[in-house]
Motif scaffolding. Structure first.
Motif, PDB file in Angstrom:
ATOM      1  N   PHE A 204       4.369   0.672  -3.868  1.00 46.51           N
ATOM      2  CA  PHE A 204       4.385   0.937  -3.224  1.00 46.51           C
ATOM      3  C   PHE A 204       4.853  -0.412  -1.866  1.00 46.51           C
ATOM      4  O   PHE A 204       3.504  -0.595  -1.262  1.00 46.51           O
ATOM      5  CB  PHE A 204       2.432  -0.282  -3.756  1.00 46.51           C
ATOM      6  N   LEU A 205       5.939  -1.016  -2.797  1.00 45.55           N
ATOM      7  CA  LEU A 205       6.844  -2.012  -1.417  1.00 45.55           C
ATOM      8  C   LEU A 205       7.131  -1.705  -0.521  1.00 45.55           C
ATOM      9  O   LEU A 205       7.374  -2.159   0.145  1.00 45.55           O
ATOM     10  CB  LEU A 205       7.518  -2.440  -2.508  1.00 45.55           C
ATOM     11  N   THR A 206       7.962  -0.023  -0.245  1.00 41.75           N
ATOM     12  CA  THR A 206       8.588   0.602   0.955  1.00 41.75           C
ATOM     13  C   THR A 206       7.596   1.466   1.229  1.00 41.75           C
ATOM     14  O   THR A 206       6.818   2.745   0.250  1.00 41.75           O
ATOM     15  CB  THR A 206       9.404   0.308   0.313  1.00 41.75           C
ATOM     16  N   PRO A 207       7.604   1.825   2.438  1.00 39.81           N
ATOM     17  CA  PRO A 207       7.348   3.643   2.989  1.00 39.81           C
ATOM     18  C   PRO A 207       8.023   4.090   2.468  1.00 39.81           C
ATOM     19  O   PRO A 207       7.684   5.181   2.658  1.00 39.81           O
ATOM     20  CB  PRO A 207       7.191   3.167   4.584  1.00 39.81           C
TER      21      PRO A 207
ATOM     22  N   LEU B 201       5.112   7.107   3.773  1.00 39.96           N
ATOM     23  CA  LEU B 201       5.912   6.994   5.068  1.00 39.96           C
ATOM     24  C   LEU B 201       4.737   8.535   5.526  1.00 39.96           C
ATOM     25  O   LEU B 201       4.915   7.762   7.153  1.00 39.96           O
ATOM     26  CB  LEU B 201       7.314   7.829   4.779  1.00 39.96           C
ATOM     27  N   LEU B 202       4.480   9.295   5.018  1.00 37.17           N
ATOM     28  CA  LEU B 202       3.278   9.926   6.212  1.00 37.17           C
ATOM     29  C   LEU B 202       2.392   8.859   7.008  1.00 37.17           C
ATOM     30  O   LEU B 202       1.869   8.969   8.100  1.00 37.17           O
ATOM     31  CB  LEU B 202       2.511  11.102   5.091  1.00 37.17           C
ATOM     32  N   VAL B 203       1.651   8.049   6.072  1.00 35.80           N
ATOM     33  CA  VAL B 203       0.476   7.216   6.919  1.00 35.80           C
ATOM     34  C   VAL B 203       1.194   6.618   7.610  1.00 35.80           C
ATOM     35  O   VAL B 203       0.339   5.224   8.805  1.00 35.80           O
ATOM     36  CB  VAL B 203      -1.050   6.635   5.772  1.00 35.80           C
ATOM     37  N   MET B 204       2.513   5.363   7.388  1.00 37.72           N
ATOM     38  CA  MET B 204       2.777   4.599   8.213  1.00 37.72           C
ATOM     39  C   MET B 204       2.977   5.175   9.730  1.00 37.72           C
ATOM     40  O   MET B 204       2.031   4.015  10.641  1.00 37.72           O
ATOM     41  CB  MET B 204       4.165   4.573   7.901  1.00 37.72           C
TER      42      MET B 204
ATOM     43  N   THR C 214       7.234  -4.557   6.577  1.00 39.25           N
ATOM     44  CA  THR C 214       7.196  -6.041   5.967  1.00 39.25           C
ATOM     45  C   THR C 214       5.757  -5.696   5.602  1.00 39.25           C
ATOM     46  O   THR C 214       5.196  -6.116   4.702  1.00 39.25           O
ATOM     47  CB  THR C 214       7.161  -6.721   6.844  1.00 39.25           C
ATOM     48  N   ASP C 215       4.494  -4.731   5.860  1.00 39.70           N
ATOM     49  CA  ASP C 215       3.079  -4.395   5.466  1.00 39.70           C
ATOM     50  C   ASP C 215       3.518  -3.832   3.894  1.00 39.70           C
ATOM     51  O   ASP C 215       2.005  -4.259   3.584  1.00 39.70           O
ATOM     52  CB  ASP C 215       2.602  -3.411   6.691  1.00 39.70           C
ATOM     53  N   TYR C 216       4.389  -3.045   3.862  1.00 40.40           N
ATOM     54  CA  TYR C 216       4.072  -2.227   2.346  1.00 40.40           C
ATOM     55  C   TYR C 216       4.177  -3.459   1.417  1.00 40.40           C
ATOM     56  O   TYR C 216       3.253  -3.636   0.590  1.00 40.40           O
ATOM     57  CB  TYR C 216       5.065  -1.135   2.681  1.00 40.40           C
ATOM     58  N   ALA C 217       5.730  -4.249   1.513  1.00 39.40           N
ATOM     59  CA  ALA C 217       5.538  -5.364   0.726  1.00 39.40           C
ATOM     60  C   ALA C 217       4.346  -6.240   0.459  1.00 39.40           C
ATOM     61  O   ALA C 217       4.036  -7.085  -0.570  1.00 39.40           O
ATOM     62  CB  ALA C 217       7.317  -6.339   1.081  1.00 39.40           C
TER      63      ALA C 217
END
Length: 136
Positions: free
Chosen positions: A91-94, A101-104, A112-115
């Motif tokens: 869950f740390l990177t897209p 990546l699909l929802v990014m 940075t939101d993922y981290a």
């Protein structure tokens, strides 16, 4: 990516890299409680899955987890389940998983939101998984 992983895993075993990594990890984890061994296997797999596809990560880490389990005298089943959880919990990177990546773009998320959101979630997943697997 899957074909590369299928070829890479036997190659790592053939040249002895997997055994060397397993011996190093087993040496680091020797004498630790099962909870810490499983948390470490899950965490190492999770960190590797940041850079590789989750299937490739599981193929590479599976034999290594079995070797570490045999070195430490713990259940290979629990070690493999820790690898499974680690490989599927990036869950740390897209780029860790295609769904991230699909929802990014559609969600308007930044890298940075993922981290920021994923780090606490990763800690929770690793701790709960290690606790549950160490009871079995």
């Amino acid at each position: 990516m899957g074909i590369v992983a299928f070829r890479l895993s036997p190659a790592l075993a053939f040249v002895g890299a997997a055994a060397l990594a397993a011996q190093w990890l087993g040496g680091v984890l020797a004498g630790q409680p099962l909870f810490f061994v499983l948390a470490a296997l899950c965490s190492v797999t999770l960190l590797l899955s940041i850079f590789l596809n989750n299937v490739a990560t599981a193929i590479i880490m599976g034999p290594m987890a079995i070797a570490v389990a045999h070195l430490l005298g713990v259940s290979p089943d629990a070690a493999l389940l820790a690898v499974l959880v680690g490989a599927t919990s990036d869950f740390l990177t897209p780029i860790g998983h295609q769904n991230n990546l699909l929802v990014m773009g559609s969600g308007g998320y930044k890298f940075t939101d993922y981290a920021r959101i994923g780090a606490p979630l990763v800690i929770i997943v690793v701790m709960i998984s290690a606790a549950v697997l160490s009871m079995s």
